[in-house]
Design a protein around this motif. Structure first.
Motif, PDB file in Angstrom:
ATOM      1  N   ARG A 207      -4.205  18.628  -4.223  1.00  0.00           N
ATOM      2  CA  ARG A 207      -3.898  19.644  -4.811  1.00  0.00           C
ATOM      3  C   ARG A 207      -2.835  20.244  -4.717  1.00  0.00           C
ATOM      4  O   ARG A 207      -2.155  21.304  -4.965  1.00  0.00           O
ATOM      5  CB  ARG A 207      -5.878  19.937  -4.568  1.00  0.00           C
ATOM      6  CG  ARG A 207      -5.176  21.466  -5.116  1.00  0.00           C
ATOM      7  CD  ARG A 207      -7.349  21.815  -5.653  1.00  0.00           C
ATOM      8  NE  ARG A 207      -7.505  21.554  -6.725  1.00  0.00           N
ATOM      9  CZ  ARG A 207      -9.046  20.554  -5.728  1.00  0.00           C
ATOM     10  NH1 ARG A 207      -9.212  20.608  -4.693  1.00  0.00           N
ATOM     11  NH2 ARG A 207      -9.804  20.047  -7.157  1.00  0.00           N
ATOM     12  N   LEU A 210      -0.051  19.380  -6.157  1.00  0.00           N
ATOM     13  CA  LEU A 210       0.167  20.165  -7.279  1.00  0.00           C
ATOM     14  C   LEU A 210       1.149  21.393  -7.197  1.00  0.00           C
ATOM     15  O   LEU A 210       1.821  21.792  -7.956  1.00  0.00           O
ATOM     16  CB  LEU A 210      -0.986  19.772  -8.414  1.00  0.00           C
ATOM     17  CG  LEU A 210      -1.045  18.634  -8.761  1.00  0.00           C
ATOM     18  CD1 LEU A 210      -2.542  18.504  -8.882  1.00  0.00           C
ATOM     19  CD2 LEU A 210      -0.036  18.104  -9.326  1.00  0.00           C
ATOM     20  N   LEU A 213       4.309  22.247  -6.662  1.00  0.00           N
ATOM     21  CA  LEU A 213       4.916  21.451  -8.126  1.00  0.00           C
ATOM     22  C   LEU A 213       4.815  22.463  -9.502  1.00  0.00           C
ATOM     23  O   LEU A 213       5.330  22.566 -10.458  1.00  0.00           O
ATOM     24  CB  LEU A 213       5.242  20.155  -7.994  1.00  0.00           C
ATOM     25  CG  LEU A 213       5.343  19.817  -7.430  1.00  0.00           C
ATOM     26  CD1 LEU A 213       5.166  17.281  -7.863  1.00  0.00           C
ATOM     27  CD2 LEU A 213       6.861  19.305  -6.769  1.00  0.00           C
ATOM     28  N   ASN A 214       4.603  23.649  -8.984  1.00  0.00           N
ATOM     29  CA  ASN A 214       3.114  24.555  -9.992  1.00  0.00           C
ATOM     30  C   ASN A 214       2.998  23.362 -11.632  1.00  0.00           C
ATOM     31  O   ASN A 214       3.028  24.268 -11.944  1.00  0.00           O
ATOM     32  CB  ASN A 214       4.790  25.367 -10.600  1.00  0.00           C
ATOM     33  CG  ASN A 214       5.587  26.441  -9.728  1.00  0.00           C
ATOM     34  OD1 ASN A 214       4.174  27.057  -8.502  1.00  0.00           O
ATOM     35  ND2 ASN A 214       6.983  26.314  -9.757  1.00  0.00           N
ATOM     36  N   GLN A 215       1.895  22.713 -11.110  1.00  0.00           N
ATOM     37  CA  GLN A 215       1.728  22.403 -11.852  1.00  0.00           C
ATOM     38  C   GLN A 215       0.482  22.803 -11.479  1.00  0.00           C
ATOM     39  O   GLN A 215      -0.497  22.901 -10.661  1.00  0.00           O
ATOM     40  CB  GLN A 215       1.810  20.734 -11.878  1.00  0.00           C
ATOM     41  CG  GLN A 215       2.588  19.967 -11.681  1.00  0.00           C
ATOM     42  CD  GLN A 215       3.387  18.745 -11.466  1.00  0.00           C
ATOM     43  OE1 GLN A 215       2.540  18.193 -11.193  1.00  0.00           O
ATOM     44  NE2 GLN A 215       4.600  18.041 -11.793  1.00  0.00           N
ATOM     45  N   ALA A 216      -0.653  22.159 -12.799  1.00  0.00           N
ATOM     46  CA  ALA A 216      -2.280  22.140 -13.196  1.00  0.00           C
ATOM     47  C   ALA A 216      -3.143  21.915 -11.321  1.00  0.00           C
ATOM     48  O   ALA A 216      -2.946  20.315 -12.198  1.00  0.00           O
ATOM     49  CB  ALA A 216      -2.864  22.057 -14.748  1.00  0.00           C
ATOM     50  N   PRO A 217      -3.567  21.779 -11.243  1.00  0.00           N
ATOM     51  CA  PRO A 217      -4.540  21.345  -9.851  1.00  0.00           C
ATOM     52  C   PRO A 217      -5.393  20.761 -10.173  1.00  0.00           C
ATOM     53  O   PRO A 217      -6.312  20.351  -8.923  1.00  0.00           O
ATOM     54  CB  PRO A 217      -4.786  22.598  -8.987  1.00  0.00           C
ATOM     55  CG  PRO A 217      -4.313  23.973 -10.119  1.00  0.00           C
ATOM     56  CD  PRO A 217      -3.898  23.196 -10.654  1.00  0.00           C
ATOM     57  N   THR A 219      -6.758  17.965 -12.322  1.00  0.00           N
ATOM     58  CA  THR A 219      -6.598  17.038 -13.309  1.00  0.00           C
ATOM     59  C   THR A 219      -7.114  15.307 -12.523  1.00  0.00           C
ATOM     60  O   THR A 219      -7.909  15.804 -11.423  1.00  0.00           O
ATOM     61  CB  THR A 219      -4.978  16.874 -13.094  1.00  0.00           C
ATOM     62  OG1 THR A 219      -4.722  16.043 -11.717  1.00  0.00           O
ATOM     63  CG2 THR A 219      -4.090  17.633 -13.533  1.00  0.00           C
ATOM     64  N   TYR A 221      -6.200  12.938 -11.384  1.00  0.00           N
ATOM     65  CA  TYR A 221      -4.934  13.007  -9.453  1.00  0.00           C
ATOM     66  C   TYR A 221      -5.985  13.551  -8.398  1.00  0.00           C
ATOM     67  O   TYR A 221      -5.423  12.806  -7.615  1.00  0.00           O
ATOM     68  CB  TYR A 221      -3.684  13.516  -9.928  1.00  0.00           C
ATOM     69  CG  TYR A 221      -2.824  13.567  -8.859  1.00  0.00           C
ATOM     70  CD1 TYR A 221      -2.591  11.908  -8.357  1.00  0.00           C
ATOM     71  CD2 TYR A 221      -2.515  14.061  -8.039  1.00  0.00           C
ATOM     72  CE1 TYR A 221      -1.426  11.501  -7.441  1.00  0.00           C
ATOM     73  CE2 TYR A 221      -1.741  13.930  -6.933  1.00  0.00           C
ATOM     74  CZ  TYR A 221      -0.877  12.848  -6.247  1.00  0.00           C
ATOM     75  OH  TYR A 221       0.107  12.145  -5.885  1.00  0.00           O
TER      76      TYR A 221
END
Length: 271
Positions: A207, A210, A213-217, A219, A221
């Motif tokens: 988490r 993510l 990387l400024n991605q939605a935490p 998912t 994953y």
């Protein structure tokens, strides 16, 4: 929190001093060590410039200087400023001198002479970088160690640390939907080591990754049930193949690498 300025002066790369400083600071809690790194100190002019900086940020001075004149100059300046100064290798060198019955040959950077061990370490680093994350699996037989584990189990940083110790290290991510190359199971020379981690800790690490990387935490994953399945899949593979396992949940990279090196050395002795 106590702040401490730590000045490291070396007539070579300073790698030894840095390791000593890290080991020393690790023994104390609530200390913020501000390290000032001064490598390749080999002239009075250079030393004088450094002492000006040290006077602005007084603290403890650790040094390895083979040139006796330069060393005396440093010691005198430190005394004038009232700064503690320590040559951490002196006690070891003196003890060896007494046991061996000979004087140490002081030469700047002598411990970093480009010998066979140095070139072997460079080769290990190059190999490891070229065989990260499952790349170059056809050359795994040339490795000393192969690390296997799920994504974010600290395979890459552990590999790089081992490479800096001279071990050619490859690593492979284990994904249930994508079986690893078949040659992983038939390796003769390398020691295959499994890296595992608790699902809860793994979710936290992923988490954070993510978010960085400024991605939605949120998912698959980082879904706890999915992560539990991944970890269980990897553990079954380790057990089925009789590979030694290192749990990374509460281990630092340095601790994990030390455990792997011990396993490697035991394997060599047993052969």
């Amino acid at each position: 929190m106590t702040r401490l300025h730590l000045h490291l002066l070396s007539d070579s790369t300073g790698e030894t001093l840095e390791n000593i400083a890290k080991a020393g600071i690790a023994q104390f809690e609530n200390v913020e060590a501000i390290r000032h790194f001064w490598p390749m100190v080999r002239s009075d002019v250079h030393l004088d410039r450094i002492m000006e900086e040290i006077s602005l940020n007084p603290g403890i001075v650790l040094f390895t200087l083979a040139n006796s004149q330069l060393r005396r100059r440093l010691e005198n300046r430190c005394r004038a400023l009232g700064l503690p100064h320590v040559a951490p290798l002196d006690a070891v060198t003196d003890a060896l001198s007494n046991i061996l019955g000979q004087e140490a040959r002081n030469r700047p950077g002598r411990k970093h002479i480009l010998d066979e061990a140095y070139f072997a370490r460079i080769e290990a680093i190059q190999f490891t970088i070229a065989h990260d994350d499952g790349v170059g699996h056809e050359n795994w037989e040339e490795a000393d160690i192969v690390l296997a584990g799920v994504s974010r189990a600290s395979k890459t940083p552990t590999s790089i640390y081992l490479a800096n110790r001279g071990y050619k290290t490859a690593n492979i991510p284990l994904v249930p939907e994508s079986p690893p190359p078949r040659n992983l199971y038939g390796l003769k020379h390398p020691m295959v080591v499994g890296l595992t981690i608790s699902p809860e800790r793994l979710v936290q690490v992923r988490r954070n990754r993510l978010l960085s990387l400024n991605q939605a935490p949120e998912t698959a994953y980082v879904d706890i049930e999915r992560v539990q399945e991944e970890v269980a899949f990897a553990r079954r593979m380790f057990a089925d193949n009789g590979w030694p396992v290192i749990d990374m949940t509460r281990r630092s990279i340095e601790e994990a690498a030390a455990a792997i090196i011990n396993l490697f050395n035991e394997r060599v002795l047993a052969e």
